[in-house]
Scaffold this motif. Structure first.
Motif, PDB file in Angstrom:
ATOM      1  N   UNK A  98     -73.934  27.111  26.980  1.00 30.04           N
ATOM      2  CA  UNK A  98     -73.361  27.991  27.265  1.00 30.04           C
ATOM      3  C   UNK A  98     -72.183  27.237  25.812  1.00 30.04           C
ATOM      4  N   UNK A  99     -71.868  27.440  25.869  1.00 30.11           N
ATOM      5  CA  UNK A  99     -70.884  26.483  24.255  1.00 30.11           C
ATOM      6  C   UNK A  99     -69.379  26.882  24.092  1.00 30.11           C
ATOM      7  N   UNK A 100     -68.868  25.884  23.984  1.00 28.89           N
ATOM      8  CA  UNK A 100     -66.951  26.716  24.429  1.00 28.89           C
ATOM      9  C   UNK A 100     -66.124  25.616  23.463  1.00 28.89           C
ATOM     10  N   UNK A 101     -65.076  26.375  22.881  1.00 25.08           N
ATOM     11  CA  UNK A 101     -64.070  25.318  22.020  1.00 25.08           C
ATOM     12  C   UNK A 101     -63.186  25.458  21.894  1.00 25.08           C
ATOM     13  N   UNK A 102     -62.978  23.726  22.191  1.00 21.31           N
ATOM     14  CA  UNK A 102     -61.076  23.798  22.453  1.00 21.31           C
ATOM     15  C   UNK A 102     -60.249  23.350  21.277  1.00 21.31           C
ATOM     16  N   UNK A 103     -59.080  24.299  21.072  1.00 26.55           N
ATOM     17  CA  UNK A 103     -58.244  23.862  19.536  1.00 26.55           C
ATOM     18  C   UNK A 103     -56.998  23.643  19.946  1.00 26.55           C
ATOM     19  N   UNK A 104     -56.957  22.548  19.471  1.00 26.53           N
ATOM     20  CA  UNK A 104     -55.465  22.254  19.653  1.00 26.53           C
ATOM     21  C   UNK A 104     -54.905  21.695  18.134  1.00 26.53           C
ATOM     22  N   UNK A 105     -53.326  22.995  18.378  1.00 21.08           N
ATOM     23  CA  UNK A 105     -53.425  22.905  16.728  1.00 21.08           C
ATOM     24  C   UNK A 105     -51.672  22.009  16.120  1.00 21.08           C
ATOM     25  N   UNK A 106     -52.038  21.420  15.167  1.00 19.71           N
ATOM     26  CA  UNK A 106     -50.139  20.705  15.753  1.00 19.71           C
ATOM     27  C   UNK A 106     -49.820  21.224  14.140  1.00 19.71           C
ATOM     28  N   UNK A 107     -49.019  22.534  13.779  1.00 20.76           N
ATOM     29  CA  UNK A 107     -48.407  23.400  13.148  1.00 20.76           C
ATOM     30  C   UNK A 107     -46.870  22.994  12.271  1.00 20.76           C
ATOM     31  N   UNK A 108     -47.166  22.613  10.501  1.00 17.03           N
ATOM     32  CA  UNK A 108     -46.745  22.187   9.903  1.00 17.03           C
ATOM     33  C   UNK A 108     -44.816  22.392  10.492  1.00 17.03           C
ATOM     34  N   UNK A 109     -44.074  22.331  10.178  1.00 16.20           N
ATOM     35  CA  UNK A 109     -42.812  23.261  10.440  1.00 16.20           C
ATOM     36  C   UNK A 109     -42.706  23.927   9.237  1.00 16.20           C
ATOM     37  N   UNK A 110     -41.759  25.104  10.336  1.00 18.68           N
ATOM     38  CA  UNK A 110     -41.586  26.008   8.421  1.00 18.68           C
ATOM     39  C   UNK A 110     -40.360  25.281   7.854  1.00 18.68           C
ATOM     40  N   UNK A 111     -40.285  25.986   6.612  1.00 21.83           N
ATOM     41  CA  UNK A 111     -39.038  24.582   5.297  1.00 21.83           C
ATOM     42  C   UNK A 111     -38.555  25.658   5.157  1.00 21.83           C
ATOM     43  N   UNK A 112     -37.152  25.738   5.055  1.00 22.21           N
ATOM     44  CA  UNK A 112     -36.174  26.432   4.144  1.00 22.21           C
ATOM     45  C   UNK A 112     -35.711  25.252   2.333  1.00 22.21           C
ATOM     46  N   UNK A 113     -36.143  25.979   1.861  1.00 16.96           N
ATOM     47  CA  UNK A 113     -36.397  25.032   0.415  1.00 16.96           C
ATOM     48  C   UNK A 113     -35.072  24.200   0.151  1.00 16.96           C
ATOM     49  N   UNK A 114     -34.225  25.335   0.858  1.00 14.63           N
ATOM     50  CA  UNK A 114     -32.876  25.374   0.266  1.00 14.63           C
ATOM     51  C   UNK A 114     -31.728  24.343   1.254  1.00 14.63           C
ATOM     52  N   UNK A 115     -32.737  24.026   1.825  1.00 12.02           N
ATOM     53  CA  UNK A 115     -31.841  22.793   2.466  1.00 12.02           C
ATOM     54  C   UNK A 115     -32.601  21.427   2.285  1.00 12.02           C
ATOM     55  N   UNK A 116     -34.277  21.915   2.131  1.00 12.86           N
ATOM     56  CA  UNK A 116     -35.426  20.324   1.496  1.00 12.86           C
ATOM     57  C   UNK A 116     -35.016  20.024  -0.166  1.00 12.86           C
ATOM     58  N   UNK A 117     -35.108  21.139  -0.043  1.00 17.00           N
ATOM     59  CA  UNK A 117     -34.307  21.039  -1.715  1.00 17.00           C
ATOM     60  C   UNK A 117     -35.931  20.145  -2.372  1.00 17.00           C
ATOM     61  N   UNK A 118     -37.304  20.994  -1.869  1.00 17.00           N
ATOM     62  CA  UNK A 118     -38.554  21.318  -2.691  1.00 17.00           C
ATOM     63  C   UNK A 118     -38.668  21.413  -3.844  1.00 17.00           C
TER      64      UNK A 118
END
Length: 173
Positions: A98-118
């Protein structure tokens, strides 16, 4: 037990347990096996036998993760990170595995380009982060509405999380 750690940066997959130099000639693609489970080609999977070894691997991965300064944060994650613990159990009497996978995910946060001025590279990163987060939201919405079609393949993040989000998978937000 074995571990793989990857990041999705600008819709490209990078193995955080392999050196950047090692990865230069390797492509990482998402494939599906005969059982319908997604996996990533050329991804390093390391067998672990202790908490110390696991801690060393996560530190190594963290050192390679994509981070940059923005107008909002001095060290901003520029990618989604997936830590995957692969568990395999074998019944010695029946020889069944039997096989299984536990995935832990660190999502990058959404960004408002108007605030970050990226601009330039930071703008492309923000665009890709926001698009994959939108894709994840669309999948969750489609599942909640029992839709006939769930758009898992719209991003690499949702494609990799397909088995966790659907079927017999369990997901906590």
């Amino acid at each position: 037990l074995s571990v793989s750690i990857l990041e999705i940066y600008n819709e490209s997959i990078f193995d955080l347990l392999a050196s950047r130099r090692t990865q230069q000639n390797k492509t990482h693609e998402i494939k599906t096996d005969k059982s319908g489970n997604c996996f990533v080609t050329n991804l390093r999977k390391v067998k672990v036998s202790s908490a110390e070894q696991l801690h060393r691997l996560t530190r190594q991965a963290s050192e390679q993760a994509s981070r940059s300064a923005t107008n909002m944060n001095a060290k901003s994650s520029r990618a989604h990170t997936l830590f995957r613990l692969h568990v395999e159990g074998r019944n010695t009497m029946s020889k069944q595995t039997v096989q299984s996978v536990l995935s832990l995910v660190d999502l990058a946060g959404s960004e408002r380009v108007s605030k970050t001025q990226a601009q330039g590279e930071r703008f492309e990163e923000a665009k890709n982060i926001n698009a994959s987060l939108s894709s994840l939201g669309n999948c969750v919405k489609a599942l909640a509405e029992n839709s006939n079609h769930v758009p898992y393949r719209n991003s690499k993040l949702t494609y990799l999380l397909h088995s966790a989000l659907a079927g017999s998978g369990k997901t906590a937000f």
